[in-house]
Design a protein around this motif. Structure first.
Motif, mmCIF file in Angstrom:
data_model
loop_
_atom_site.group_PDB
_atom_site.id
_atom_site.type_symbol
_atom_site.label_atom_id
_atom_site.label_comp_id
_atom_site.label_asym_id
_atom_site.label_seq_id
_atom_site.Cartn_x
_atom_site.Cartn_y
_atom_site.Cartn_z
ATOM 1 N N ALA A 1 9.395 17.243 2.001
ATOM 2 C CA ALA A 1 8.564 17.381 0.795
ATOM 3 C C ALA A 1 8.320 16.043 0.118
ATOM 4 N N VAL A 2 9.324 15.175 0.101
ATOM 5 C CA VAL A 2 9.151 13.877 -0.566
ATOM 6 C C VAL A 2 8.042 13.073 0.106
ATOM 7 N N PHE A 3 8.058 13.025 1.428
ATOM 8 C CA PHE A 3 7.077 12.215 2.152
ATOM 9 C C PHE A 3 5.732 12.930 2.296
ATOM 10 N N ARG A 4 5.718 14.238 2.149
ATOM 11 C CA ARG A 4 4.458 14.989 2.241
ATOM 12 C C ARG A 4 3.730 15.028 0.915
ATOM 13 N N TRP A 5 4.445 15.186 -0.188
ATOM 14 C CA TRP A 5 3.809 15.407 -1.476
ATOM 15 C C TRP A 5 4.059 14.303 -2.499
ATOM 16 N N GLY A 6 5.098 13.499 -2.291
ATOM 17 C CA GLY A 6 5.478 12.516 -3.292
ATOM 18 C C GLY A 6 4.662 11.235 -3.229
ATOM 19 N N SER A 7 4.898 10.376 -4.207
ATOM 20 C CA SER A 7 4.237 9.075 -4.246
ATOM 21 C C SER A 7 4.980 8.097 -3.348
ATOM 22 N N GLY A 8 4.399 6.903 -3.204
ATOM 23 C CA GLY A 8 5.058 5.884 -2.404
ATOM 24 C C GLY A 8 6.398 5.484 -2.989
ATOM 25 N N ARG A 9 6.458 5.357 -4.315
ATOM 26 C CA ARG A 9 7.724 4.997 -4.965
ATOM 27 C C ARG A 9 8.782 6.074 -4.727
ATOM 28 N N GLU A 10 8.361 7.335 -4.765
ATOM 29 C CA GLU A 10 9.307 8.418 -4.508
ATOM 30 C C GLU A 10 9.799 8.383 -3.058
ATOM 31 N N ALA A 11 8.921 8.027 -2.133
ATOM 32 C CA ALA A 11 9.331 7.921 -0.729
ATOM 33 C C ALA A 11 10.376 6.822 -0.549
ATOM 34 N N PHE A 12 10.154 5.665 -1.179
ATOM 35 C CA PHE A 12 11.137 4.596 -1.101
ATOM 36 C C PHE A 12 12.444 5.004 -1.781
ATOM 37 N N ALA B 1 0.831 -1.207 0.000
ATOM 38 C CA ALA B 1 0.000 0.000 0.000
ATOM 39 C C ALA B 1 0.864 1.256 0.000
ATOM 40 N N ALA B 2 1.954 1.222 0.773
ATOM 41 C CA ALA B 2 2.850 2.379 0.794
ATOM 42 C C ALA B 2 3.538 2.564 -0.551
ATOM 43 N N TRP B 3 3.909 1.479 -1.207
ATOM 44 C CA TRP B 3 4.596 1.547 -2.496
ATOM 45 C C TRP B 3 3.686 2.111 -3.583
ATOM 46 N N THR B 4 2.416 1.732 -3.552
ATOM 47 C CA THR B 4 1.483 2.157 -4.602
ATOM 48 C C THR B 4 0.755 3.460 -4.277
ATOM 49 N N ALA B 5 1.077 4.090 -3.157
ATOM 50 C CA ALA B 5 0.406 5.343 -2.786
ATOM 51 C C ALA B 5 0.657 6.400 -3.860
ATOM 52 N N PRO B 6 -0.385 7.096 -4.317
ATOM 53 C CA PRO B 6 -0.193 8.112 -5.369
ATOM 54 C C PRO B 6 0.368 9.403 -4.804
ATOM 55 N N ARG B 7 0.801 10.252 -5.704
ATOM 56 C CA ARG B 7 1.258 11.571 -5.295
ATOM 57 C C ARG B 7 0.059 12.427 -4.915
ATOM 58 N N VAL B 8 0.308 13.459 -4.133
ATOM 59 C CA VAL B 8 -0.748 14.402 -3.790
ATOM 60 C C VAL B 8 -1.106 15.186 -5.050
ATOM 61 N N ARG C 1 7.868 20.576 -3.979
ATOM 62 C CA ARG C 1 6.551 19.938 -3.843
ATOM 63 C C ARG C 1 6.124 19.223 -5.121
ATOM 64 N N VAL C 2 6.466 19.758 -6.279
ATOM 65 C CA VAL C 2 6.040 19.144 -7.539
ATOM 66 C C VAL C 2 7.078 18.156 -8.078
ATOM 67 N N ARG C 3 8.339 18.285 -7.668
ATOM 68 C CA ARG C 3 9.407 17.365 -8.074
ATOM 69 C C ARG C 3 10.231 16.985 -6.843
ATOM 70 N N PRO C 4 9.591 16.363 -5.851
ATOM 71 C CA PRO C 4 10.282 16.163 -4.573
ATOM 72 C C PRO C 4 11.519 15.273 -4.649
ATOM 73 N N LEU C 5 11.389 14.104 -5.270
ATOM 74 C CA LEU C 5 12.538 13.192 -5.315
ATOM 75 C C LEU C 5 13.671 13.719 -6.192
ATOM 76 N N PRO C 6 13.396 14.220 -7.411
ATOM 77 C CA PRO C 6 14.503 14.787 -8.198
ATOM 78 C C PRO C 6 15.229 15.923 -7.488
ATOM 79 N N MET C 7 14.486 16.789 -6.778
ATOM 80 C CA MET C 7 15.146 17.891 -6.081
ATOM 81 C C MET C 7 16.035 17.376 -4.953
ATOM 82 N N LEU C 8 15.555 16.345 -4.225
ATOM 83 C CA LEU C 8 16.377 15.761 -3.164
ATOM 84 C C LEU C 8 17.611 15.079 -3.753
#
Length: 214
Positions: free
Chosen positions: A109-120, A7-14, A66-73
């Motif tokens: 920002a990644v965990f607040r706005w990103g998808s589950g895949r981005e969080a991982f 469920a965490a992996w498939t969570a969509p982005r905000v 917020r719109v590109r959380p993982l790339p910015m990190l």
């Protein structure tokens, strides 16, 4: 556990993550000024230009966090790794400016706005950064734990805020659905009442019309 991870992996982005806002550029300006002042005033910094330039460069990832959380990190951590490698190769000590603490906002920002895949993905990026620093910045688990706690704090806060926001949105949607159902029932009752009155009047008209057509 497996279901929770899936469920965490498939969570969509905000969906309504805002792009660059005016206050983001104010934040960038504050970080740049703070980094320049700190870099010039501190006496323990060796390669000032690189230390200051790193923080200034990373600061410009903030408006898109917020719109590109993982790339910015990833960009921020990649730049940091390159600069650290250059400083170490030059024989200087990596100091790190206090102004660079804003990087925690990128993690948030990644965990607040990103998808589950981005969080991982963010967990992987941060794990790589910690692994590269092990042996140089910290040599034991006792030294490593505070670093991990600092990195985990914005992620945990973001997860809590996101869960609260999601719960509030669901509650509001339930209220809206209940209001729509109530309105539909009231509209149905009103229409049914008027239709029944029309039918009664029509039937009465047919009975009366035989004797009194007018």
């Amino acid at each position: 556990m497996r279901r929770a991870l899936r469920a965490a992996w498939t969570a969509p982005r905000v969906a309504d993550a805002p792009g660059p806002l005016p206050r983001d550029w104010v934040l960038v300006a504050v970080v740049v000024v703070a980094a320049v002042l700190e870099g010039l005033l501190r006496a323990d910094i060796g390669l000032r230009a690189l230390e200051i330039g790193l923080v200034v460069a990373i600061a410009f990832t903030l408006p898109w966090r917020r719109v590109r959380p993982l790339p910015m990190l990833a960009v921020a951590m990649g730049l940091k790794a390159v600069v650290v490698a250059v400083i170490v190769a030059s024989g200087w000590t990596v100091v790190g400016l206090t102004a660079g603490v804003f990087v925690l906002l990128l993690i948030y920002a990644v965990f607040r706005w990103g998808s589950g895949r981005e969080a991982f993905g963010a967990v992987g990026v941060l794990a790589l950064v910690v692994a590269l620093g092990y042996g140089r910045d910290y040599r034991s688990l006792a030294e490593l734990l505070p670093e991990l706690a600092i990195l985990a704090m914005p992620a945990l806060i973001a997860i809590a805020v996101r869960a609260q926001t999601t719960t509030r949105a669901r509650d509001l949607e339930r209220v809206r659905l209940a209001e729509r159902e109530q309105l539909a029932r009231e509209l149905h009752d009103t229409v049914a009442h008027h239709v029944s009155a029309m039918v009664v009047r029509a039937q009465a008209g047919r009975v009366v019309g035989a004797g009194d057509p007018a």
